[in-house]
Design an enzyme around this catalytic site. Structure first.
Site, PDB file in Angstrom:
ATOM      1  N   GLY A 114       0.803  -1.156  -0.056  1.00  0.00           N
ATOM      2  CA  GLY A 114       0.282  -0.336  -0.140  1.00  0.00           C
ATOM      3  C   GLY A 114       1.101   1.195   0.418  1.00  0.00           C
ATOM      4  N   GLU A 137       2.341  -8.839  -1.762  1.00  0.00           N
ATOM      5  CA  GLU A 137       1.631  -8.967  -1.641  1.00  0.00           C
ATOM      6  C   GLU A 137       1.067 -10.402  -1.380  1.00  0.00           C
ATOM      7  OE1 GLU A 137       1.564  -5.907  -2.693  1.00  0.00           O
ATOM      8  OE2 GLU A 137       0.190  -4.549  -2.018  1.00  0.00           O
TER       9      GLU A 137
HETATM   10  N1  CAA Z   1       1.495  -4.009   8.701  1.00  0.00           N
HETATM   11  C1  CAA Z   1       1.391  -3.846  10.196  1.00  0.00           C
HETATM   12  N2  CAA Z   1       2.702  -4.183  11.105  1.00  0.00           N
HETATM   13  C2  CAA Z   1       4.031  -3.891  10.368  1.00  0.00           C
HETATM   14  C3  CAA Z   1       3.678  -3.527   8.684  1.00  0.00           C
HETATM   15  C4  CAA Z   1       2.497  -3.568   8.049  1.00  0.00           C
HETATM   16  N3  CAA Z   1       3.230  -3.778   6.833  1.00  0.00           N
HETATM   17  N4  CAA Z   1       5.518  -3.560   8.401  1.00  0.00           N
HETATM   18  C5  CAA Z   1       5.856  -3.523   9.359  1.00  0.00           C
HETATM   19  N5  CAA Z   1       5.088  -3.114  10.773  1.00  0.00           N
HETATM   20  C6  CAA Z   1       5.481  -3.258  11.929  1.00  0.00           C
HETATM   21  C7  CAA Z   1       6.420  -4.633  12.379  1.00  0.00           C
HETATM   22  O1  CAA Z   1       5.134  -5.793  12.586  1.00  0.00           O
HETATM   23  C8  CAA Z   1       7.055  -4.509  13.687  1.00  0.00           C
HETATM   24  O2  CAA Z   1       6.420  -3.852  14.883  1.00  0.00           O
HETATM   25  P1  CAA Z   1       6.456  -4.401  16.171  1.00  0.00           P
HETATM   26  O3  CAA Z   1       7.500  -3.973  16.600  1.00  0.00           O
HETATM   27  O4  CAA Z   1       4.886  -4.645  17.020  1.00  0.00           O
HETATM   28  O5  CAA Z   1       6.889  -5.921  16.288  1.00  0.00           O
HETATM   29  C9  CAA Z   1       7.267  -2.967  13.944  1.00  0.00           C
HETATM   30  O6  CAA Z   1       6.305  -2.443  12.567  1.00  0.00           O
HETATM   31  C10 CAA Z   1       9.008  -2.592  12.920  1.00  0.00           C
HETATM   32  O7  CAA Z   1       9.136  -3.476  11.257  1.00  0.00           O
HETATM   33  P2  CAA Z   1      10.389  -5.142  11.810  1.00  0.00           P
HETATM   34  O8  CAA Z   1      10.784  -5.228  12.809  1.00  0.00           O
HETATM   35  O9  CAA Z   1       9.513  -5.896  10.345  1.00  0.00           O
HETATM   36  O10 CAA Z   1      11.158  -4.128  10.700  1.00  0.00           O
HETATM   37  P3  CAA Z   1      12.235  -5.196  10.657  1.00  0.00           P
HETATM   38  O11 CAA Z   1      13.040  -3.484   9.647  1.00  0.00           O
HETATM   39  O12 CAA Z   1      12.810  -5.633  10.426  1.00  0.00           O
HETATM   40  O13 CAA Z   1      11.897  -5.520   8.560  1.00  0.00           O
HETATM   41  C11 CAA Z   1      10.231  -4.345   6.998  1.00  0.00           C
HETATM   42  C12 CAA Z   1      10.795  -3.868   7.761  1.00  0.00           C
HETATM   43  C13 CAA Z   1      11.025  -5.383   5.154  1.00  0.00           C
HETATM   44  C14 CAA Z   1       9.544  -3.462   5.446  1.00  0.00           C
HETATM   45  C15 CAA Z   1       8.852  -5.065   7.388  1.00  0.00           C
HETATM   46  O14 CAA Z   1       8.439  -4.513   8.488  1.00  0.00           O
HETATM   47  C16 CAA Z   1       8.047  -5.646   6.605  1.00  0.00           C
HETATM   48  O15 CAA Z   1       8.451  -6.982   5.866  1.00  0.00           O
HETATM   49  N6  CAA Z   1       7.035  -5.424   6.901  1.00  0.00           N
HETATM   50  C17 CAA Z   1       6.249  -5.395   5.872  1.00  0.00           C
HETATM   51  C18 CAA Z   1       5.611  -5.272   4.284  1.00  0.00           C
HETATM   52  C19 CAA Z   1       4.539  -5.493   3.257  1.00  0.00           C
HETATM   53  O16 CAA Z   1       4.774  -6.776   3.037  1.00  0.00           O
HETATM   54  N7  CAA Z   1       3.754  -4.471   3.180  1.00  0.00           N
HETATM   55  C20 CAA Z   1       2.745  -5.167   2.263  1.00  0.00           C
HETATM   56  C21 CAA Z   1       1.475  -5.379   3.217  1.00  0.00           C
HETATM   57  S1  CAA Z   1      -0.536  -6.057   2.193  1.00  0.00           S
HETATM   58  C22 CAA Z   1      -0.596  -4.122   1.425  1.00  0.00           C
HETATM   59  O17 CAA Z   1      -0.712  -3.927   1.498  1.00  0.00           O
HETATM   60  C23 CAA Z   1      -1.956  -5.032   0.865  1.00  0.00           C
HETATM   61  C24 CAA Z   1      -2.459  -4.030  -0.121  1.00  0.00           C
HETATM   62  O18 CAA Z   1      -1.804  -3.390  -1.631  1.00  0.00           O
HETATM   63  C25 CAA Z   1      -3.405  -3.505   0.120  1.00  0.00           C
END
Ligand code: CAA
Length: 263
Positions: A114, A137
């Site tokens: 997103g 995704e």
């Molecule tokens: N939603 C909710 N929480 C999220 C998040 C997300 N998309 N991305 C990160 N966070 C949170 C983590 O859960 C973490 O929370 P806690 O400290 O409570 O555990 C905090 O943010 C910090 O994140 P990380 O510890 O994971 O940080 P990192 O540096 O190790 O990794 C990252 C960073 C690579 C961005 C990893 O957080 C990640 O892969 N995030 C998800 C990315 C993703 O998949 N995005 C797509 C979502 S689906 C979507 O967007 C659908 C759509 O089109 C409508």
């Protein structure tokens, strides 16, 4: 203008405003509250468009622009709730396109899912060297839901977009720039925000009406055949004639002075 929100901040700086997604602990992930507040904020900006000449969208902190839709919230959604969530996110993305002034996405760090989708609904993207883009995704058993399947294909071409969406791989800023997703890169977030203000200032010296009409024609036209797109262009080209801005712009040229679009 109502600037009291919990998950976003709107800061007006003269003719421009900076809109910041502020959920730093969740890497500015987009949940229902963010979308609801964005919808309210952008609707207000659209209805008071005469007060602004440009908008910058960014994320709080250094680590992320927006790390995607909120996975915690989404994991509990029913199919109907997910449909409503996507529809609201898409409405927000359309509001960025409908604002009658330029919107620059300033991407600091992760712009995933997103986040990439919101950046793409802005008029163009500036990014720091640490920026990372992607539509991951499918790794979550989902598909992009805020316009990614459509806008990414339109921006970089359908085949490149398919490769990114099917693999779900993240790309660094150099590759994003090479693909045409990112327009300019910067060493630091401050440098990027300052450059965005400079760009908006430069644009703001042109006719606001002409910029707004150019934005509209380009957004409307890109979904049409070339013949229909050209018809839209000719229609608005004609309509702009005789407006105060057109008269001032052409008169200033003939009088060998700088145009003053003071409306
Ligand atoms: N939603 C909710 N929480 C999220 C998040 C997300 N998309 N991305 C990160 N966070 C949170 C983590 O859960 C973490 O929370 P806690 O400290 O409570 O555990 C905090 O943010 C910090 O994140 P990380 O510890 O994971 O940080 P990192 O540096 O190790 O990794 C990252 C960073 C690579 C961005 C990893 O957080 C990640 O892969 N995030 C998800 C990315 C993703 O998949 N995005 C797509 C979502 S689906 C979507 O967007 C659908 C759509 O089109 C409508």
């Amino acid at each position: 203008m109502n600037t009291k929100f919990e998950t976003i901040q709107l800061e007006q700086k003269g003719d421009f405003a900076v809109l910041t997604i502020s959920r730093e602990k969740s890497l500015n992930a987009l949940n229902l509250q963010v979308h609801t507040e964005l919808h309210a904020c952008l609707s207000t900006l659209k209805n008071n468009a005469d007060k602004l000449r440009g908008l910058i969208l960014t994320g709080a902190g250094e680590k992320a622009f927006i790390a995607g839709a909120d996975i915690v919230e989404m994991s509990k959604m029913s199919s109907q709730e997910a449909f409503d969530f996507a529809t609201l996110g898409q409405q927000v993305s359309l509001l960025f396109e409908e604002l009658p002034f330029p919107v620059i996405a300033c991407v600091n760090g992760f712009a995933l899912g997103g986040g990439c989708e919101m950046a793409m609904s802005c008029d163009f993207i500036y990014a720091t060297q640490t920026a990372m883009f992607g539509q991951p995704e499918v790794k979550l058993g989902l598909i992009p839901g805020f316009g990614g399947t459509q806008r990414l294909a339109k921006l970089i071409g359908r085949n490149k977009a398919k490769e990114l969406i099917f693999t779900g791989r993240n790309i660094k800023v150099e590759e994003a720039k090479e693909m045409g997703l990112v327009v300019k890169t910067f060493e630091t977030k401050d440098e990027m925000l300052a450059a965005a203000v400079t760009t908006l200032t430069k644009i703001g010296m042109n006719s606001p009406l002409a910029v707004s009409v150019a934005k509209r024609v380009m957004n409307e036209g890109c979904d049409l055949t070339i013949e229909d797109g050209l018809k839209v262009e000719a229609k608005y080209f004609g309509e702009i004639f005789g407006t105060a801005d057109m008269i001032e712009g052409t008169t200033a040229f003939l009088e060998k002075r700088k145009a003053n679009f003071n409306n």
